[in-house]
Design a protein around this motif. Structure first.
Motif, PDB file in Angstrom:
ATOM      1  N   MET A 158       0.815  -1.216   0.000  1.00 47.45           N
ATOM      2  CA  MET A 158       0.000   0.000   0.000  1.00 47.45           C
ATOM      3  C   MET A 158       0.855   1.276   0.000  1.00 47.45           C
ATOM      4  O   MET A 158       0.487   2.246  -0.671  1.00 47.45           O
ATOM      5  N   PRO A 159       2.003   1.315   0.680  1.00 46.06           N
ATOM      6  CA  PRO A 159       2.876   2.479   0.514  1.00 46.06           C
ATOM      7  C   PRO A 159       3.365   2.650  -0.933  1.00 46.06           C
ATOM      8  O   PRO A 159       3.540   3.781  -1.394  1.00 46.06           O
ATOM      9  N   LEU A 160       3.571   1.547  -1.654  1.00 48.66           N
ATOM     10  CA  LEU A 160       3.915   1.643  -3.081  1.00 48.66           C
ATOM     11  C   LEU A 160       2.754   2.251  -3.872  1.00 48.66           C
ATOM     12  O   LEU A 160       2.959   3.118  -4.725  1.00 48.66           O
ATOM     13  N   VAL A 161       1.548   1.789  -3.590  1.00 46.86           N
ATOM     14  CA  VAL A 161       0.364   2.338  -4.267  1.00 46.86           C
ATOM     15  C   VAL A 161       0.303   3.853  -4.051  1.00 46.86           C
ATOM     16  O   VAL A 161       0.008   4.606  -4.978  1.00 46.86           O
ATOM     17  N   ALA A 162       0.613   4.281  -2.852  1.00 45.86           N
ATOM     18  CA  ALA A 162       0.536   5.709  -2.510  1.00 45.86           C
ATOM     19  C   ALA A 162       1.513   6.564  -3.317  1.00 45.86           C
ATOM     20  O   ALA A 162       1.329   7.783  -3.403  1.00 45.86           O
TER      21      ALA A 162
ATOM     22  N   SER B   3       3.869   4.356 -15.396  1.00 42.29           N
ATOM     23  CA  SER B   3       4.973   5.082 -14.774  1.00 42.29           C
ATOM     24  C   SER B   3       5.877   4.101 -14.020  1.00 42.29           C
ATOM     25  O   SER B   3       5.478   2.963 -13.737  1.00 42.29           O
ATOM     26  N   PRO B   4       7.082   4.523 -13.658  1.00 41.78           N
ATOM     27  CA  PRO B   4       7.944   3.644 -12.852  1.00 41.78           C
ATOM     28  C   PRO B   4       7.267   3.194 -11.551  1.00 41.78           C
ATOM     29  O   PRO B   4       7.403   2.038 -11.144  1.00 41.78           O
ATOM     30  N   GLU B   5       6.504   4.108 -10.925  1.00 39.71           N
ATOM     31  CA  GLU B   5       5.818   3.759  -9.674  1.00 39.71           C
ATOM     32  C   GLU B   5       4.712   2.735  -9.917  1.00 39.71           C
ATOM     33  O   GLU B   5       4.550   1.786  -9.140  1.00 39.71           O
ATOM     34  N   GLY B   6       3.945   2.916 -10.985  1.00 38.74           N
ATOM     35  CA  GLY B   6       2.889   1.966 -11.318  1.00 38.74           C
ATOM     36  C   GLY B   6       3.445   0.612 -11.694  1.00 38.74           C
ATOM     37  O   GLY B   6       2.916  -0.434 -11.280  1.00 38.74           O
ATOM     38  N   THR B   7       4.522   0.613 -12.459  1.00 39.51           N
ATOM     39  CA  THR B   7       5.167  -0.641 -12.864  1.00 39.51           C
ATOM     40  C   THR B   7       5.713  -1.382 -11.644  1.00 39.51           C
ATOM     41  O   THR B   7       5.552  -2.596 -11.527  1.00 39.51           O
ATOM     42  N   ALA B   8       6.342  -0.654 -10.735  1.00 40.69           N
ATOM     43  CA  ALA B   8       6.883  -1.280  -9.515  1.00 40.69           C
ATOM     44  C   ALA B   8       5.774  -1.856  -8.651  1.00 40.69           C
ATOM     45  O   ALA B   8       5.906  -2.957  -8.095  1.00 40.69           O
ATOM     46  N   THR B   9       4.661  -1.141  -8.559  1.00 38.36           N
ATOM     47  CA  THR B   9       3.533  -1.617  -7.758  1.00 38.36           C
ATOM     48  C   THR B   9       2.932  -2.879  -8.363  1.00 38.36           C
ATOM     49  O   THR B   9       2.643  -3.844  -7.648  1.00 38.36           O
ATOM     50  N   SER B  10       2.764  -2.896  -9.662  1.00 36.20           N
ATOM     51  CA  SER B  10       2.232  -4.092 -10.333  1.00 36.20           C
ATOM     52  C   SER B  10       3.177  -5.275 -10.157  1.00 36.20           C
ATOM     53  O   SER B  10       2.741  -6.394  -9.878  1.00 36.20           O
ATOM     54  N   ALA B  11       4.480  -5.030 -10.312  1.00 38.09           N
ATOM     55  CA  ALA B  11       5.464  -6.111 -10.161  1.00 38.09           C
ATOM     56  C   ALA B  11       5.488  -6.649  -8.742  1.00 38.09           C
ATOM     57  O   ALA B  11       5.791  -7.836  -8.522  1.00 38.09           O
ATOM     58  N   ASP B  12       5.155  -5.813  -7.779  1.00 38.20           N
ATOM     59  CA  ASP B  12       5.186  -6.219  -6.373  1.00 38.20           C
ATOM     60  C   ASP B  12       4.137  -7.273  -6.035  1.00 38.20           C
ATOM     61  O   ASP B  12       4.280  -8.006  -5.060  1.00 38.20           O
TER      62      ASP B  12
END
Length: 101
Positions: free
Chosen positions: A26-30, A74-83
């Motif tokens: 959830m912090p990644l989502v934020a 975005s890098p943040e969205g990609t990282a969140t999906s990969a998580d």
């Protein structure tokens, strides 16, 4: 308004799922820019005591399909999906749709 819905299957270890979900995912989502509103739900068992079809639900709202694509690409969205692979042991179903107002 566009809604991205994530349905989480029942995890192998619910306690581990919850700990990771709240402290890491959830912090990644934020960090994802463009999310207008985010809601999460943890389902109760069915009235007969059996498991609900899904364990958890996350709903992310965006102003337009373009904003959703920009945010999730975005890098943040990609990282969140990969998580998701790090904790969603029950699998995920992702749906996108337009909200009827």
């Amino acid at each position: 308004m566009i809604k991205l819905t994530v349905l989480y299957g029942h995890p192998v270890d619910p306690a581990a799922f919850e700990a990771y979900y709240s402290s890491t995912h959830m912090p990644l989502v934020a960090t994802i820019k463009g999310i207008v509103k985010a809601e999460t739900t943890k389902f109760f068992p069915n009235p007969d005591g059996s498991n609900a079809n899904y364990y958890r639900l996350a709903e992310l709202y965006f102003n337009s399909p373009e904003e959703l694509q920009k945010a999730m690409g975005s890098p943040e969205g990609t990282a969140t999906s990969a998580d998701l692979a790090n904790f969603a042991t029950g699998g995920v179903t992702v749906l996108v749709g337009a909200v009827d107002l």
